[in-house]
Design an enzyme around this catalytic site. Sequence first.
Site, PDB file in Angstrom:
ATOM      1  N   HIS A 205       7.106  32.689  59.422  1.00  0.00           N
ATOM      2  CA  HIS A 205       7.809  31.547  59.365  1.00  0.00           C
ATOM      3  C   HIS A 205       7.448  30.612  58.422  1.00  0.00           C
ATOM      4  O   HIS A 205       8.447  29.865  57.826  1.00  0.00           O
ATOM      5  CB  HIS A 205       7.716  30.831  60.811  1.00  0.00           C
ATOM      6  N   ARG A 312      16.135  41.649  68.030  1.00  0.00           N
ATOM      7  CA  ARG A 312      14.790  42.062  68.510  1.00  0.00           C
ATOM      8  C   ARG A 312      14.623  41.439  70.245  1.00  0.00           C
ATOM      9  O   ARG A 312      14.288  40.405  69.941  1.00  0.00           O
ATOM     10  CB  ARG A 312      13.570  41.553  67.811  1.00  0.00           C
ATOM     11  N   ARG A 348      18.505  45.989  69.764  1.00  0.00           N
ATOM     12  CA  ARG A 348      17.639  47.077  70.224  1.00  0.00           C
ATOM     13  C   ARG A 348      16.704  46.983  71.714  1.00  0.00           C
ATOM     14  O   ARG A 348      16.278  45.709  71.911  1.00  0.00           O
ATOM     15  CB  ARG A 348      16.298  46.825  68.909  1.00  0.00           C
ATOM     16  N   GLU A 452      13.161  56.132  62.269  1.00  0.00           N
ATOM     17  CA  GLU A 452      11.870  55.592  61.862  1.00  0.00           C
ATOM     18  C   GLU A 452      10.748  56.200  61.912  1.00  0.00           C
ATOM     19  O   GLU A 452       9.533  56.008  61.715  1.00  0.00           O
ATOM     20  CB  GLU A 452      11.817  54.253  62.502  1.00  0.00           C
ATOM     21  N   ASN A 475      10.633  50.037  57.893  1.00  0.00           N
ATOM     22  CA  ASN A 475       9.322  49.648  57.955  1.00  0.00           C
ATOM     23  C   ASN A 475       8.258  50.411  58.477  1.00  0.00           C
ATOM     24  O   ASN A 475       7.323  50.889  58.261  1.00  0.00           O
ATOM     25  CB  ASN A 475       9.397  48.319  58.786  1.00  0.00           C
ATOM     26  N   ASP A 476       8.755  51.021  59.756  1.00  0.00           N
ATOM     27  CA  ASP A 476       7.837  52.046  60.482  1.00  0.00           C
ATOM     28  C   ASP A 476       8.091  53.389  59.714  1.00  0.00           C
ATOM     29  O   ASP A 476       7.232  54.081  59.910  1.00  0.00           O
ATOM     30  CB  ASP A 476       8.503  52.163  62.015  1.00  0.00           C
ATOM     31  N   ARG A 486       0.278  49.022  57.139  1.00  0.00           N
ATOM     32  CA  ARG A 486       0.371  47.782  56.002  1.00  0.00           C
ATOM     33  C   ARG A 486      -0.411  46.700  56.693  1.00  0.00           C
ATOM     34  O   ARG A 486      -0.432  45.639  55.791  1.00  0.00           O
ATOM     35  CB  ARG A 486       1.753  47.542  55.696  1.00  0.00           C
ATOM     36  N   CYS A 523      17.772  48.472  58.549  1.00  0.00           N
ATOM     37  CA  CYS A 523      17.526  47.164  59.075  1.00  0.00           C
ATOM     38  C   CYS A 523      15.993  46.898  58.582  1.00  0.00           C
ATOM     39  O   CYS A 523      15.524  45.837  59.233  1.00  0.00           O
ATOM     40  CB  CYS A 523      17.952  47.069  60.511  1.00  0.00           C
TER      41      CYS A 523
END
Length: 601
Positions: A205, A312, A348, A452, A475-476, A486, A523
């Site tokens: 954020h 999410r 999701r 993923e 990402n995954d 990461r 995404c």
Amino acid sequence: MTSESAGDHHPFQLPPRRLRGIGVSPGIVAATVVVLRRQNWRAGWYHLPAEYINKEVKRFLEAIAAAEKELRDLRHHLDEDLSEVVSIIDSHLLMLQDRMIVARTEAIIRQNNVNAEWALAQALNEIKERFDQIGDRYIRERYTDIKHVADRVFGLLTGRESAAPPAAGIPVILVANDFSPEDTLRMLAAGVCGFLAEKGGPTSHTAIIARSLNIPAVVGLERVTSLVRNGDPVMLDGSTGQVIVHPEAEDFALLQEHARRQHADADQLGAYIDLAAISLDGVAVRLSANIEMCEELPTVLRYKCEGIGLFRSEFSYFFKGTLPGEEELLAIYMQLLEAMDPYPVTVRTLDIGGEKVLKNLPGNQAWFDRERNPALGLRSIRFSLFEQDLFRVQLRALLRASVHGRLRILFPLVSAVTELRAAKKLIAEVMADLRSQSLAYGENVEIGMMVEVPSAVVMADIFAREVDFFAIGTNDLIQYSLAIDRGNQYVAHLYEPFHPAVLRMIDQTVRAARQANIAVSLCGEMAGDSLCAPLLIGFGVDELSMRPALVPQVKRLLRHAGCDDLRQLSAQVLRCEDSNEVRSLLNRVYAQLYPREFFEE
């Protein structure tokens, strides 16, 4: 925080030193440095007599109220156009009212006859245990916000104030271990022109606020508070993550050219918000939003996102001390669907797991030793299929809400067809239960799965027969394919979106979706990256889902190129043998396709 005392420096007599971090807010600035040292709050324990407990609880609640007043005052001075910033401050206000912080701390004070600082620290540790087990790194990183809020309460309890940014005057670049979103907001009024931090990432954020306020920033700079001193001249590039300590004259010339281009670029982006997301040769691509809370809906609508590509849902479970019920979840999903109608909303299902989570769930079935590798353990769809009562509550709420808009249900981390079929069987059973209770649900709910993990890519042709859409979670996918965490500072540099294996897996997944005539979205962070987005469109991805504020820049890239050109580019990229070759090719081609956005040095 406290600022370092200034020493005598002769800035341009020293040779330049170049550092590399993570650029999280674009812009190139140069200024002298002010290093801030954040105080570590030590929550010492001391026992209190019973007659002092009510006074201690009162002291704690007064600190909460004071922190809340500070945030409300800060919010009051924000321009409502900064909807992303406003929603972040609102989320921090909610944290100060949440049972996980307030009620739990009060309970620890009363149960143990202890001081408020120690009780708050214990409550914070319990919250961290919950967040550590969340599968989605983005949601897991939200613990940082809770920590920032708690730090402010610690400061008020102890009477030790964090140093504010320097008063407005000579422009400076702030350097610290970390900055809270509120720290970043105060930078604007103080005239700070940029900041460097040891911690943080592009989805924090703090980074989002920096981008909203156009404050250039680089994070992930290990030991930077020890590498620079108060008064050092520094140049930072918030796009590339490059930092130059003691820059030379030619560096300043480059700064001026970049600044000229970036100002011209920023002035144009606003005009793209209301334009259609369509290529020069008439191919439409849906540009949608990734969000975690309903409070973000104003930002989604402001940037004219064409749906929510990833909601999410975990945040509803981990932000409170108790599990949400069906009616509470129904209200959340209804709000999303009604606000976005007629655009689709992709929710999701739970991406959580781990023994610490299970031990906090009432009536759970799992009691086992600590998982040695939670990322490869009982999480996501595996967790939902294990805790079926919990899963049914979420599915009931989703299906009941589906009459209020266009719902897409997305299963995370599917690695085997048996998992997918078991989840679909549960949906069918829940639908039957709702019918038996005369409760309505939408007839056209779409079912999809995240792609993923490598097994999902290899079996994509089989999976495509079972679902209505794919959502590629890069990402995954990158982490599991390249065996890279990461979040590990020692190997994070190996996290490479342009690894040929990753690009080939994306292409393979899209081809399988095309063969089965189903839609495919993406995404992960690649969706909103200017280098990645055109390439993904060339692969044939139907939808890119990203942080809402990134939609205008991706829309501009789409509108300034033909999909035929991007398809040719994607075919060339698939012949590359390493990521450096991929990047070199992209830079050359983009310099021709997008001369205003990309230019060769």
